[in-house]
Each structure stands twice: as structure tokens, then as C-alpha cells.
Scaffold this motif. Structure first.
Motif, PDB file in Angstrom:
ATOM      1  N   TYR A 140     -35.043  12.004  -7.497  1.00 55.88           N
ATOM      2  CA  TYR A 140     -36.365  12.017  -8.899  1.00 55.88           C
ATOM      3  C   TYR A 140     -35.539  10.904  -9.549  1.00 55.88           C
ATOM      4  O   TYR A 140     -35.610  10.643 -10.386  1.00 55.88           O
ATOM      5  CB  TYR A 140     -36.281  13.501  -9.291  1.00 55.88           C
ATOM      6  N   ASP A 141     -35.254   9.562  -7.957  1.00 57.07           N
ATOM      7  CA  ASP A 141     -34.608   8.665  -8.894  1.00 57.07           C
ATOM      8  C   ASP A 141     -33.279   8.810  -9.761  1.00 57.07           C
ATOM      9  O   ASP A 141     -32.662   7.397 -11.095  1.00 57.07           O
ATOM     10  CB  ASP A 141     -35.510   7.616  -9.967  1.00 57.07           C
ATOM     11  N   LYS A 142     -32.813   9.391  -9.368  1.00 56.04           N
ATOM     12  CA  LYS A 142     -31.595  10.076 -10.492  1.00 56.04           C
ATOM     13  C   LYS A 142     -29.890  11.176  -9.548  1.00 56.04           C
ATOM     14  O   LYS A 142     -30.504  11.525  -8.172  1.00 56.04           O
ATOM     15  CB  LYS A 142     -31.477  11.352 -11.105  1.00 56.04           C
ATOM     16  N   LEU A 166     -35.964  12.761  -1.996  1.00 56.69           N
ATOM     17  CA  LEU A 166     -34.204  12.061  -2.262  1.00 56.69           C
ATOM     18  C   LEU A 166     -35.187  10.638  -1.680  1.00 56.69           C
ATOM     19  O   LEU A 166     -35.670  10.925  -0.859  1.00 56.69           O
ATOM     20  CB  LEU A 166     -33.281  12.625  -1.239  1.00 56.69           C
ATOM     21  N   LYS A 167     -33.748   9.870  -1.671  1.00 58.20           N
ATOM     22  CA  LYS A 167     -33.639   8.335  -1.481  1.00 58.20           C
ATOM     23  C   LYS A 167     -32.471   7.979  -1.565  1.00 58.20           C
ATOM     24  O   LYS A 167     -31.525   8.744  -1.938  1.00 58.20           O
ATOM     25  CB  LYS A 167     -34.134   7.451  -2.925  1.00 58.20           C
ATOM     26  N   ILE A 168     -32.223   6.286  -0.395  1.00 56.97           N
ATOM     27  CA  ILE A 168     -30.890   6.642  -0.469  1.00 56.97           C
ATOM     28  C   ILE A 168     -30.814   5.701  -1.450  1.00 56.97           C
ATOM     29  O   ILE A 168     -31.340   4.540  -0.581  1.00 56.97           O
ATOM     30  CB  ILE A 168     -30.981   6.318   1.054  1.00 56.97           C
ATOM     31  N   ARG A 169     -29.576   5.101  -2.003  1.00 51.91           N
ATOM     32  CA  ARG A 169     -29.340   3.397  -1.686  1.00 51.91           C
ATOM     33  C   ARG A 169     -27.687   3.104  -1.403  1.00 51.91           C
ATOM     34  O   ARG A 169     -27.118   4.505  -1.728  1.00 51.91           O
ATOM     35  CB  ARG A 169     -29.115   3.457  -3.131  1.00 51.91           C
ATOM     36  N   ALA A 229     -22.931  -0.068 -14.474  1.00 51.74           N
ATOM     37  CA  ALA A 229     -22.462  -1.020 -16.068  1.00 51.74           C
ATOM     38  C   ALA A 229     -24.519  -1.453 -16.495  1.00 51.74           C
ATOM     39  O   ALA A 229     -24.614  -0.978 -18.191  1.00 51.74           O
ATOM     40  CB  ALA A 229     -21.695  -1.975 -15.728  1.00 51.74           C
ATOM     41  N   LYS A 230     -24.938  -1.892 -15.823  1.00 56.85           N
ATOM     42  CA  LYS A 230     -26.478  -2.274 -15.907  1.00 56.85           C
ATOM     43  C   LYS A 230     -26.887  -0.885 -16.546  1.00 56.85           C
ATOM     44  O   LYS A 230     -27.816  -1.601 -17.786  1.00 56.85           O
ATOM     45  CB  LYS A 230     -26.839  -3.164 -15.033  1.00 56.85           C
ATOM     46  N   GLU A 231     -27.264  -0.233 -16.042  1.00 51.23           N
ATOM     47  CA  GLU A 231     -28.264   0.950 -15.857  1.00 51.23           C
ATOM     48  C   GLU A 231     -27.696   1.687 -17.170  1.00 51.23           C
ATOM     49  O   GLU A 231     -28.619   1.938 -17.871  1.00 51.23           O
ATOM     50  CB  GLU A 231     -28.326   2.008 -14.694  1.00 51.23           C
ATOM     51  N   GLN A 232     -26.438   1.913 -17.236  1.00 49.85           N
ATOM     52  CA  GLN A 232     -25.701   2.591 -18.715  1.00 49.85           C
ATOM     53  C   GLN A 232     -25.636   1.581 -20.271  1.00 49.85           C
ATOM     54  O   GLN A 232     -25.489   1.993 -21.082  1.00 49.85           O
ATOM     55  CB  GLN A 232     -24.471   3.113 -18.426  1.00 49.85           C
ATOM     56  N   GLY A 233     -25.921   0.029 -19.478  1.00 46.07           N
ATOM     57  CA  GLY A 233     -26.492  -0.649 -20.688  1.00 46.07           C
ATOM     58  C   GLY A 233     -24.815  -0.953 -21.623  1.00 46.07           C
ATOM     59  O   GLY A 233     -24.676  -1.168 -22.965  1.00 46.07           O
ATOM     60  N   TRP A 234     -23.377  -1.006 -20.476  1.00 44.70           N
ATOM     61  CA  TRP A 234     -22.525  -0.930 -21.092  1.00 44.70           C
ATOM     62  C   TRP A 234     -22.055  -2.741 -21.224  1.00 44.70           C
ATOM     63  O   TRP A 234     -22.741  -3.849 -20.638  1.00 44.70           O
ATOM     64  CB  TRP A 234     -21.603  -0.725 -19.930  1.00 44.70           C
TER      65      TRP A 234
END
Length: 191
Positions: free
Chosen positions: A64-66, A109-112, A151-156
């Protein structure tokens, strides 16, 4: 002259198609290994000749994209396809052990896959670009790594990124400032 322009265009298209096929092969390989692990089955890794380069790689499993599990290595001495297979198996085992993965979640599930560039020692924190660079911190017997997307996803910002990679290494947040800390940057191609 027109022939060469057409040939150059064709070669450019072929390179893009070839790259897309290779990425799909890697994702299919990783998915099949994760599904085999989920179903407690053996999976034989096929030889993929065009993927013999040695590159650092991370495999993340998302439900679920997590991200629920990930595994990777920065430096490898084996072909990329074998590294992807091993990291997919390790991530699946991690997800199963933590109860974040189960056979019923296989369809969701998805694979990255993140293929890493070589490491480059950071001389100044101003060199670090959020969204472009991942970081690895080494200090004493500890090391931690975070991908550019983290970093990008967390907005750091850069300071938070450095603090988080310190935490990831199991160290206090300001450990990146230690005079013996080694900080490396890298880029990653994610697909």
C-alpha cells in the motif's frame, strides 16, 4: 546526412527500450523471489548476462505504497542481478520476520529497486543535495545508509538528513559532526 540522423534516433530509442526491458527483468526477478519466500518455496536465480556489472543496490518492498522491508549493499563483488536476488530475499525475510509481509499481501506488494552510483566522500555539507544524493555514514564499527528518496519523502533538510543517517547507524543524532565520522554521498536510479 538524413540516414545518420535516423540511425542516431533509432539507436537512442533502442537504448531506452533496452534499459526499460532490463529494469523490468530486475523487478520481475525481485518479485518472483519475494513471492517464493512468502510461499516458502525455492527459487532458482537465472543468469542474466546483460546485468553482469557490479553496482550497489537496495531492494524495498512496499505494501500500500509504504516501505515494509528493505535490504541492500553499497559495495558489491557480484553481478547486479545476483545482488538484486539476494537483497530481495533478505528484504522478504525481514518482512516475514517482522510480520509486515504475508502470502495474502502478495498481490498488493510493490518492489522498488535502487541501483547506486559509487560512493564519493563528502568534503563539505554544502555538497549534499536533497532528492539527488543518498548518504552513508561510517563511524567506528557503525554505519548507516539512507537513499535519496528518504530525505525527499520525509521533507528533511540537509541537517536533518545527516541526523537521520546518524540514527540509522545506531548513533546519537550529532555523530555526523564527529571528527572521525566518514560521510559519503551517492546517487541512485530508482525504479
Amino acid at each position: 546526412m538524413d540516414f545518420y540522423g535516423t540511425l542516431a534516433d533509432w539507436l537512442s530509442v533502442w537504448a531506452k527500450v533496452s534499459e526499460k526491458i532490463i529494469k523490468e527483468k530486475l523487478k520481475t526477478l525481485a518479485r518472483e523471489i519475494v513471492e517464493a519466500k512468502l510461499n516458502d518455496k525455492f527459487y532458482h536465480v537465472p543468469v542474466i548476462q546483460e546485468l553482469n556489472k557490479q553496482r550497489g543496490v537496495y531492494v524495498s518492498i512496499l505494501v500500500y505504497d509504504k516501505v515494509v522491508a528493505s535490504a541492500g549493499r553499497v559495495r558489491l563483488r557480484e553481478p547486479l542481478y545476483k545482488a538484486v536476488a539476494e537483497m530481495a530475499a533478505n528484504a522478504a525475510a525481514q518482512g516475514i520476520d517482522s510480520k509486515a509481509l504475508s502470502p495474502r499481501l502478495a498481490k498488493d506488494l510493490k518492489i522498488r529497486i535502487s541501483v547506486l552510483s559509487s560512493l564519493e566522500r563528502v568534503q563539505s555539507f554544502e555538497e549534499i543535495e536533497i532528492g539527488k544524493h543518498g548518504l552513508m555514514l561510517k563511524l567506528d564499527m557503525h554505519n548507516g545508509i539512507l537513499l535519496p528518496s528518504d530525505a525527499k519523502e520525509q521533507g528533511w533538510d540537509v541537517t536533518q538528513f545527516l541526523e537521520q543517517v546518524s540514527f540509522k547507524a545506531g548513533l546519537p543524532k550529532n555523530s555526523y559532526k564527529d571528527k572521525y565520522a566518514e560521510i559519503y554521498k551517492f546517487t541512485a536510479e530508482e525504479f
